[in-house]
Design a protein around this motif. Structure first.
Motif, mmCIF file in Angstrom:
data_model
loop_
_atom_site.group_PDB
_atom_site.id
_atom_site.type_symbol
_atom_site.label_atom_id
_atom_site.label_comp_id
_atom_site.label_asym_id
_atom_site.label_seq_id
_atom_site.Cartn_x
_atom_site.Cartn_y
_atom_site.Cartn_z
ATOM 1 N N TYR A 290 -39.324 -6.875 20.906
ATOM 2 C CA TYR A 290 -40.183 -8.034 21.016
ATOM 3 C C TYR A 290 -41.439 -7.799 22.229
ATOM 4 O O TYR A 290 -42.523 -8.164 22.176
ATOM 5 N N ASP A 291 -40.732 -7.370 23.320
ATOM 6 C CA ASP A 291 -41.618 -7.033 24.558
ATOM 7 C C ASP A 291 -42.657 -6.222 24.166
ATOM 8 O O ASP A 291 -43.873 -6.467 24.451
ATOM 9 N N ALA A 292 -42.563 -5.156 23.467
ATOM 10 C CA ALA A 292 -43.485 -4.187 23.128
ATOM 11 C C ALA A 292 -44.412 -4.803 22.158
ATOM 12 O O ALA A 292 -45.809 -4.674 22.316
ATOM 13 N N TYR A 293 -44.025 -5.398 21.127
ATOM 14 C CA TYR A 293 -44.836 -6.410 20.181
ATOM 15 C C TYR A 293 -45.755 -7.259 21.112
ATOM 16 O O TYR A 293 -47.147 -7.403 20.715
ATOM 17 N N SER A 294 -45.067 -7.820 21.849
ATOM 18 C CA SER A 294 -46.215 -8.989 22.614
ATOM 19 C C SER A 294 -47.027 -8.546 23.558
ATOM 20 O O SER A 294 -48.186 -9.104 23.711
ATOM 21 N N HIS A 295 -46.550 -7.493 24.257
ATOM 22 C CA HIS A 295 -47.608 -6.912 24.915
ATOM 23 C C HIS A 295 -48.783 -6.014 24.489
ATOM 24 O O HIS A 295 -49.852 -6.121 24.966
ATOM 25 N N HIS A 296 -48.627 -5.276 23.376
ATOM 26 C CA HIS A 296 -49.628 -4.479 22.769
ATOM 27 C C HIS A 296 -50.094 -5.047 21.524
ATOM 28 O O HIS A 296 -51.311 -4.761 21.686
ATOM 29 N N LEU A 297 -49.495 -5.708 20.680
ATOM 30 C CA LEU A 297 -49.987 -6.210 19.600
ATOM 31 C C LEU A 297 -50.677 -7.529 19.666
ATOM 32 O O LEU A 297 -51.644 -8.013 19.025
ATOM 33 N N VAL A 298 -49.913 -8.515 20.155
ATOM 34 C CA VAL A 298 -50.315 -9.816 20.464
ATOM 35 C C VAL A 298 -51.917 -9.873 20.908
ATOM 36 O O VAL A 298 -52.667 -10.593 20.120
ATOM 37 N N PRO A 299 -52.228 -9.411 21.902
ATOM 38 C CA PRO A 299 -53.759 -9.247 22.646
ATOM 39 C C PRO A 299 -54.487 -8.746 21.388
ATOM 40 O O PRO A 299 -55.534 -9.186 21.184
ATOM 41 N N ARG A 300 -54.026 -7.720 20.615
ATOM 42 C CA ARG A 300 -54.889 -7.288 19.650
ATOM 43 C C ARG A 300 -55.099 -7.940 18.416
ATOM 44 O O ARG A 300 -56.417 -8.258 18.172
ATOM 45 N N ILE A 301 -54.151 -8.733 18.005
ATOM 46 C CA ILE A 301 -54.192 -9.751 16.891
ATOM 47 C C ILE A 301 -55.173 -10.694 17.249
ATOM 48 O O ILE A 301 -56.090 -11.370 16.895
ATOM 49 N N GLY A 302 -54.783 -11.200 18.780
ATOM 50 C CA GLY A 302 -55.721 -12.344 19.400
ATOM 51 C C GLY A 302 -57.224 -12.094 19.495
ATOM 52 O O GLY A 302 -58.056 -12.507 19.088
ATOM 53 N N LYS A 303 -57.516 -10.673 19.602
ATOM 54 C CA LYS A 303 -58.774 -10.430 19.751
ATOM 55 C C LYS A 303 -59.476 -10.207 18.397
ATOM 56 O O LYS A 303 -60.455 -10.694 18.050
ATOM 57 N N GLN A 304 -58.828 -9.757 17.382
ATOM 58 C CA GLN A 304 -59.200 -9.709 15.937
ATOM 59 C C GLN A 304 -59.490 -10.750 15.295
ATOM 60 O O GLN A 304 -60.412 -11.114 14.742
ATOM 61 N N ILE A 305 -58.395 -11.897 15.361
ATOM 62 C CA ILE A 305 -58.669 -13.245 14.677
ATOM 63 C C ILE A 305 -59.438 -14.244 15.343
ATOM 64 O O ILE A 305 -60.010 -15.004 14.764
ATOM 65 N N ALA A 306 -58.788 -14.398 16.834
ATOM 66 C CA ALA A 306 -59.851 -15.401 17.533
ATOM 67 C C ALA A 306 -60.649 -14.771 18.288
ATOM 68 O O ALA A 306 -61.466 -15.718 19.161
ATOM 69 N N GLY A 307 -60.960 -13.418 18.394
ATOM 70 C CA GLY A 307 -62.184 -13.075 19.138
ATOM 71 C C GLY A 307 -61.571 -13.010 20.748
ATOM 72 O O GLY A 307 -62.542 -12.950 21.718
ATOM 73 N N ASP A 308 -60.587 -13.219 20.967
ATOM 74 C CA ASP A 308 -60.084 -13.424 22.297
ATOM 75 C C ASP A 308 -58.824 -12.894 22.696
ATOM 76 O O ASP A 308 -57.692 -13.297 22.466
#
Ligand code: SAM
Length: 239
Positions: free
Chosen positions: A171-189
């Protein structure tokens, strides 16, 4: 790039949190599905089943955002006031309510730390994925206590720390690496989502938060971990 949230003064946190939710408001619901694989819906369903809203009960859904918890409680006949500090989130919620034909909700722009409601106005107070964003959690809990009637219930759904071996690392790896990327892709942020991940990590542990609820005056406090504590439901009574 760091959001720099750990270094900001308390007075600035509220403004930064405001900017985060203004940035994500329009894409907030789609992001929740993307980030949690739709699981947030199950957690919210479970939470509302535990709250057990009854017909005619007056409930304050604090940090209610775009209305997910309020809609579920209104379907069960409760009279719900959705309060949130961010008008952009409330506006999205209002649009959703109109589309769903739900016209029984009251929408109110409020800071959880200083509510405009009179003492003993509500039978229950719910706050889902909201309390970790509040700058002074003790003040928000004191306000929850004040606006509840005697016999009223406090219910909180929030991310916590999973105790499941192995799962925490994933979960830590997911939240640190993937969550900001998904945020950038979908919400541009990406930054807003970095903040959200950081705020989860900094939130008190389940027993520490339970103690804070007790310190605010609530009795019979309980904590129910979901997925080992990835998410937790805390509750307490105003006797
Ligand atoms: N409860 C909704 C849900 O479960 O989908 C929204 C949760 S959203 C992650 C967090 C919400 O907390 C945002 O709408 C934000 O504006 C609100 N919030 C942050 N600080 C607040 C404060 N001090 N008082 C009231 N609401 C606040």
């Amino acid at each position: 790039v760091s959001f720099g949230y750990q270094n900001v003064a308390p007075a600035e946190k509220t403004a930064r949190v405001g900017a985060v939710f203004t940035n994500v408001a329009r894409r907030y619901d789609i992001m929740n599905d993307a980030m949690s694989g739709g699981m947030h819906r199950l957690w919210k369903d479970r939470f509302v089943r535990r709250v057990k809203p009854r017909g005619g009960e007056e409930i304050l859904d604090m940090a209610g955002g775009t209305g997910d918890i309020a809609f579920r409680m209104a379907e069960r006949g409760a009279r719900v006031t959705v309060a949130d500090i961010n008008q952009d989130m409330l506006d999205v919620g209002l649009d959703r309510a109109v589309k769903r034909g739900i016209d029984t909700l009251v929408w109110s722009c409020q800071n959880a730390e200083s509510l405009s409601f009179a003492d003993q106005s509500f039978d229950a107070y719910t706050i889902a994925f909201g309390i970790r964003n509040v700058t002074h959690i003790d003040q928000a809990l004191a306000e929850a206590y004040r606006v509840l009637r005697h016999g009223g219930r406090f219910w909180c759904l929030e991310f916590s720390t999973t105790q499941w071996a192995g799962f925490r690392e994933v979960y830590d790896a997911y939240s640190h690496h993937l969550v900001p990327r998904i945020g950038k892709q979908i919400a541009g942020d990406a930054d807003s989502y970095r903040y959200l991940v950081e705020s989860i990590r900094r939130f008190p542990t389940m027993p520490a938060f339970q103690q804070m609820i007790e310190a605010a005056g609530f009795t019979q406090t309980r904590v129910e971990p979901i997925m080992g504590g990835l998410v937790a439901m805390h509750s307490g009574w105003k006797t």
